[in-house]
Design a protein around this motif. Structure first.
Motif, short mmCIF file in Angstrom:
data_model
loop_
_atom_site.label_atom_id
_atom_site.label_comp_id
_atom_site.label_asym_id
_atom_site.label_seq_id
_atom_site.Cartn_x
_atom_site.Cartn_y
_atom_site.Cartn_z
N VAL A 1 0.88 -1.17 0.00
CA VAL A 1 0.00 0.00 0.00
C VAL A 1 0.91 1.21 0.00
CG1 VAL A 1 -1.70 1.35 1.27
CG2 VAL A 1 -1.90 -1.15 1.19
N ALA A 2 0.79 2.04 -1.03
CA ALA A 2 1.66 3.20 -1.17
C ALA A 2 0.82 4.40 -1.55
CB ALA A 2 2.73 2.95 -2.23
N SER A 3 0.90 5.46 -0.77
CA SER A 3 0.07 6.65 -1.01
C SER A 3 0.94 7.87 -1.24
CB SER A 3 -0.87 6.89 0.17
OG SER A 3 -0.14 7.17 1.35
N GLY A 4 0.38 8.85 -1.99
CA GLY A 4 1.10 10.09 -2.23
C GLY A 4 2.43 9.84 -2.90
N ILE A 5 3.48 10.50 -2.40
CA ILE A 5 4.80 10.36 -3.03
C ILE A 5 5.33 8.94 -2.86
CG2 ILE A 5 5.37 12.80 -2.79
CD1 ILE A 5 7.15 12.07 -0.43
N ALA B 1 6.93 -0.29 -2.70
CA ALA B 1 6.98 0.42 -1.43
C ALA B 1 6.48 -0.47 -0.30
CB ALA B 1 6.15 1.69 -1.51
N VAL B 2 7.10 -0.32 0.86
CA VAL B 2 6.64 -1.02 2.06
C VAL B 2 5.68 -0.09 2.80
CG1 VAL B 2 7.36 -2.00 4.27
CG2 VAL B 2 8.78 -2.32 2.24
N PRO B 3 4.50 -0.58 3.20
CA PRO B 3 3.54 0.29 3.90
C PRO B 3 4.18 0.94 5.13
CG PRO B 3 2.51 -1.78 3.31
CD PRO B 3 3.96 -1.95 3.00
N THR B 4 3.81 2.20 5.35
CA THR B 4 4.37 2.97 6.47
C THR B 4 3.23 3.53 7.32
OG1 THR B 4 4.33 5.13 5.34
CG2 THR B 4 6.23 3.69 4.91
N SER B 5 3.61 4.33 8.30
CA SER B 5 2.62 4.98 9.16
C SER B 5 2.08 6.27 8.53
CB SER B 5 3.24 5.29 10.52
OG SER B 5 4.39 6.11 10.38
N LYS B 6 2.47 6.55 7.29
CA LYS B 6 1.93 7.73 6.60
C LYS B 6 0.41 7.63 6.49
CE LYS B 6 1.71 10.07 2.13
NZ LYS B 6 0.24 10.05 2.20
N LYS B 7 -0.26 8.73 6.78
CA LYS B 7 -1.71 8.75 6.66
C LYS B 7 -2.14 9.10 5.24
CE LYS B 7 -2.57 10.00 11.49
NZ LYS B 7 -3.19 10.99 12.41
#
Length: 355
Positions: A187-191, A198-204
């Motif tokens: 799951v990759a959002s925005g930049i 991409a590895v999923p992060t805590s980015k909202k």
């Protein structure tokens, strides 16, 4: 037992006395044994699964018609040596592309024979053309992904994190009948969507973000793979243009693909559309790969793939555009190649979804 006979033929062609199979997917394909540890041994005289006590009962249940050998305290080498001595084996083939060097060194130093003969991808290549039963399993695995994508759209909203969304996808896959994941959900959002893996992060998730979701599951041992990219809120004109270009490239490849082309010829159809639109350098991976017992199998759809794509092979078709500091789009379907085209196993909506 048909696959067992194919190994017997390989033994004759390579002038071997026996073959030791170590690749887990190949062990399952040949014998039916799904355990995490062991070997499959095949000679002209016998066919055996060699494993430890943890998997003995499982091997007896799964490897129909195979002798099941449980190793003792002396380990695998002693059990294999006992078989070699009984069979009079001098030349033993092994999977050089899959065996760790440490394991190879151990076998080389402890096995009592004249020669360990390295094999290439001969056994793995047996898995390239899928049987009707294999295709049935892959199709159902992909159908689970379709159901999950439909359900996950109701969950996506600004404020949740990539990690939360990935966890929800993985939960829904299993809730819908998956035995396991093909790979950890991307799951990759925005930049972050500018990174293909991409590895999923805590980015909202934020309004105006691209959100790329790449996931798959395992059903009866066989994998699925799909990717969809959506936009949070209203898409900008630039986002629409990038998305529609990727979709155009994918559809052109889907319309072109059929048995008889080299993998690189199919890749070129999608790549030329993206490059000619000014995005050369923004599509840095191959167009696709085969899927089966393993998530990334051969042959592939890539600029370097010279293998001929044949009927019965599965392939992902997943062009993308990735722009550093901005974001990216990937759309991925899973198809089985036919003599006249392909059958698409993925049915989720591909029009740009704005949430």
């Amino acid at each position: 037992m048909d696959n067992y006979k194919r190994i017997q033929k390989l033994i004759q062609e390579k002038e071997l006395d026996a073959i030791l199979i170590s690749n887990g997917d190949n062990m399952r394909y040949i014998s039916g044994f799904e355990g995490a540890t062991g070997y499959v041994y095949i000679s002209e005289k016998r066919h055996s699964v060699i494993t430890d006590f943890r998997y003995t009962i499982q091997a007896e249940m799964e490897a129909e018609g195979y002798e099941i050998i449980t190793i003792g305290n002396d380990g695998y080498s002693q059990s294999i040596n006992d078989i070699l001595a009984t069979d009079g084996v001098k030349r033993l083939g092994f999977e050089a592309e899959d065996l760790l060097y440490a394991d190879y060194s151990r076998l080389r130093d402890t096995l009592k024979l004249d020669e360990l003969v390295p094999l290439g991808a001969e056994i793995s290549n047996m898995r390239r053309i899928k049987t009707p039963k294999e295709l049935e399993y892959i199709k159902e695995a992909e159908a689970i992904g379709d159901r999950v994508f439909s359900e996950i759209l109701n969950y996506i909203k600004p404020g949740i994190t990539e990690l939360e969304l990935a966890a929800r996808i993985e939960y829904l896959l299993k809730l819908n009948g998956a035995r396991a994941l093909s790979f950890p959900a991307i799951v990759a959002s925005g930049i972050n969507s500018s990174m293909p893996h991409a590895v999923p992060t805590s980015k909202k998730l934020e309004t105006s973000d691209f959100v790329t979701m790449d996931f798959g599951c395992v059903y009866e041992g066989y994998c699925s793979d799909m990717t969809r990219t959506i936009v949070i809120g209203k898409a900008t004109e630039k986002q629409k243009n990038i998305y529609n270009l990727v979709l155009e490239a994918q559809q052109a490849a889907l319309d072109f693909i059929k048995a008889g082309y080299q993998g690189k010829e199919i890749d070129k159809v999608a790549r030329d559309i993206i490059y000619n639109a000014g995005y050369e350098g923004c599509f840095g991976h191959g167009l696709g790969h085969s899927v089966g017992l393993h998530i990334h199998e051969n042959p592939r759809l890539s600029p370097s793939e010279e293998a001929i794509i044949e009927a019965g092979m599965t392939e992902t078709v997943e062009p993308g555009i990735y722009i550093k500091g901005y974001g990216g789009v990937r759309i991925e379907d899973l198809v089985v190649v036919t003599a006249s085209g392909c059958e698409n196993f993925t049915h989720s909506d591909k029009s740009l979804i704005e949430l």
